[in-house]
Enzyme design. Sequence first.
Site, PDB file in Angstrom:
ATOM      1  N   ASN A  61      44.221  42.804  32.443  1.00 48.43           N
ATOM      2  CA  ASN A  61      44.132  43.722  33.577  1.00 48.43           C
ATOM      3  C   ASN A  61      45.399  44.556  33.701  1.00 48.43           C
ATOM      4  O   ASN A  61      46.508  44.087  33.451  1.00 48.43           O
ATOM      5  CB  ASN A  61      43.777  43.000  34.887  1.00 48.43           C
ATOM      6  CG  ASN A  61      44.639  41.813  35.189  1.00 48.43           C
ATOM      7  OD1 ASN A  61      45.097  41.124  34.294  1.00 48.43           O
ATOM      8  ND2 ASN A  61      44.866  41.566  36.462  1.00 48.43           N
ATOM      9  N   GLU A  63      47.156  46.955  36.428  1.00 41.39           N
ATOM     10  CA  GLU A  63      47.120  47.389  37.829  1.00 41.39           C
ATOM     11  C   GLU A  63      47.930  48.664  38.037  1.00 41.39           C
ATOM     12  O   GLU A  63      48.634  49.135  37.148  1.00 41.39           O
ATOM     13  CB  GLU A  63      47.608  46.241  38.721  1.00 41.39           C
ATOM     14  CG  GLU A  63      46.667  45.048  38.618  1.00 41.39           C
ATOM     15  CD  GLU A  63      46.999  43.921  39.575  1.00 41.39           C
ATOM     16  OE1 GLU A  63      48.086  43.922  40.190  1.00 41.39           O
ATOM     17  OE2 GLU A  63      46.142  43.016  39.697  1.00 41.39           O
ATOM     18  N   CYS A  72      40.182  46.182  35.127  1.00 35.00           N
ATOM     19  CA  CYS A  72      40.043  44.756  34.797  1.00 35.00           C
ATOM     20  C   CYS A  72      40.179  44.523  33.293  1.00 35.00           C
ATOM     21  O   CYS A  72      39.899  45.413  32.473  1.00 35.00           O
ATOM     22  CB  CYS A  72      38.669  44.248  35.213  1.00 35.00           C
ATOM     23  SG  CYS A  72      38.361  44.259  36.965  1.00 35.00           S
ATOM     24  N   GLU A  74      38.280  42.781  31.287  1.00 41.48           N
ATOM     25  CA  GLU A  74      37.028  42.891  30.524  1.00 41.48           C
ATOM     26  C   GLU A  74      36.778  44.331  30.093  1.00 41.48           C
ATOM     27  O   GLU A  74      36.382  44.603  28.962  1.00 41.48           O
ATOM     28  CB  GLU A  74      35.835  42.427  31.379  1.00 41.48           C
ATOM     29  CG  GLU A  74      35.852  40.970  31.789  1.00 41.48           C
ATOM     30  CD  GLU A  74      36.535  40.734  33.120  1.00 41.48           C
ATOM     31  OE1 GLU A  74      37.576  41.368  33.404  1.00 41.48           O
ATOM     32  OE2 GLU A  74      36.034  39.900  33.891  1.00 41.48           O
ATOM     33  N   CYS A 112      33.829  40.855  37.872  1.00 42.52           N
ATOM     34  CA  CYS A 112      33.455  41.747  38.974  1.00 42.52           C
ATOM     35  C   CYS A 112      32.216  42.562  38.596  1.00 42.52           C
ATOM     36  O   CYS A 112      31.829  42.661  37.425  1.00 42.52           O
ATOM     37  CB  CYS A 112      34.617  42.668  39.330  1.00 42.52           C
ATOM     38  SG  CYS A 112      34.764  44.112  38.278  1.00 42.52           S
ATOM     39  N   CYS A 115      32.609  45.311  35.898  1.00 41.76           N
ATOM     40  CA  CYS A 115      32.696  44.790  34.518  1.00 41.76           C
ATOM     41  C   CYS A 115      31.323  44.343  34.033  1.00 41.76           C
ATOM     42  O   CYS A 115      30.965  44.560  32.872  1.00 41.76           O
ATOM     43  CB  CYS A 115      33.699  43.651  34.447  1.00 41.76           C
ATOM     44  SG  CYS A 115      35.403  44.242  34.609  1.00 41.76           S
TER      45      CYS A 115
HETATM   46  N1  THU Z   1      40.276  41.314  37.550  1.00 42.25           N
HETATM   47  C1  THU Z   1      39.941  41.294  36.225  1.00 42.25           C
HETATM   48  O1  THU Z   1      40.739  41.662  35.354  1.00 42.25           O
HETATM   49  N2  THU Z   1      38.708  40.853  35.898  1.00 42.25           N
HETATM   50  C2  THU Z   1      37.761  40.435  36.789  1.00 42.25           C
HETATM   51  O2  THU Z   1      36.657  40.095  36.388  1.00 42.25           O
HETATM   52  C3  THU Z   1      38.082  40.370  38.217  1.00 42.25           C
HETATM   53  C4  THU Z   1      39.397  40.905  38.616  1.00 42.25           C
HETATM   54  C5  THU Z   1      41.605  41.807  37.911  1.00 42.25           C
HETATM   55  C6  THU Z   1      41.608  43.112  38.655  1.00 42.25           C
HETATM   56  C7  THU Z   1      42.910  43.020  39.421  1.00 42.25           C
HETATM   57  O3  THU Z   1      43.963  43.454  38.563  1.00 42.25           O
HETATM   58  C8  THU Z   1      43.089  41.527  39.664  1.00 42.25           C
HETATM   59  O4  THU Z   1      42.223  40.872  38.751  1.00 42.25           O
HETATM   60  C9  THU Z   1      42.761  41.094  41.084  1.00 42.25           C
HETATM   61  O5  THU Z   1      41.518  41.540  41.477  1.00 42.25           O
END
Ligand code: THU
Length: 162
Positions: A61, A63, A72, A74, A112, A115
């Site tokens: 991920n 940010e 994310c 994925e 999520c 994804c």
């Molecule tokens: N996140 C992912 O990388 N994958 C997911 O399936 C759910 C959330 C990340 C997004 C964000 O950077 C952090 O987790 C918190 O939501």
Amino acid sequence: MKDKEIHILYKELQYSDLNEIDIKLVSKALESAKNAYAPYSHFRVGASVLLEDGIIVAGNNQENAAYPSGLCAERVALFYANANYPNTTVNSIVVVVIDQDDNIVPQTISPCGSCRQVIAETEMRYKKNIRILLASKNHILEFKSILDLLPLSFNQKDLLKH
Ligand code: THU
């Protein structure tokens, strides 16, 4: 009125159930999670993608201070695979979350909605199921297709209906 049901199929696996390639996928996802850029949530996720020819790509991920601009793990991994190997189908995706000590956490992640939608698009694009492994410290949940995680998904067939 009719009641209808949707059954979701998935398996709970132990690490001893995984073959060598799956173990490698988990380890690639773990290594990638260590490079996550998650200064806001401190929630570090790694994903690895196995392509049909055996190539493995990984992502984490990313940010952003403007929160919605982040992405994310994925989608980072899948978009990289689709961007760089557009003619190679996707076999599997593995997702892990790590703690402060870089160990895989005891709970599996629930990917999520966005994804799931992107995994569904990739299944449609290559007309092939994608196996999804959600790996935790001691067990792994295995889904044979994204449709078990995103039933009744919106896809290109819906666009053609109108
Ligand atoms: N996140 C992912 O990388 N994958 C997911 O399936 C759910 C959330 C990340 C997004 C964000 O950077 C952090 O987790 C918190 O939501």
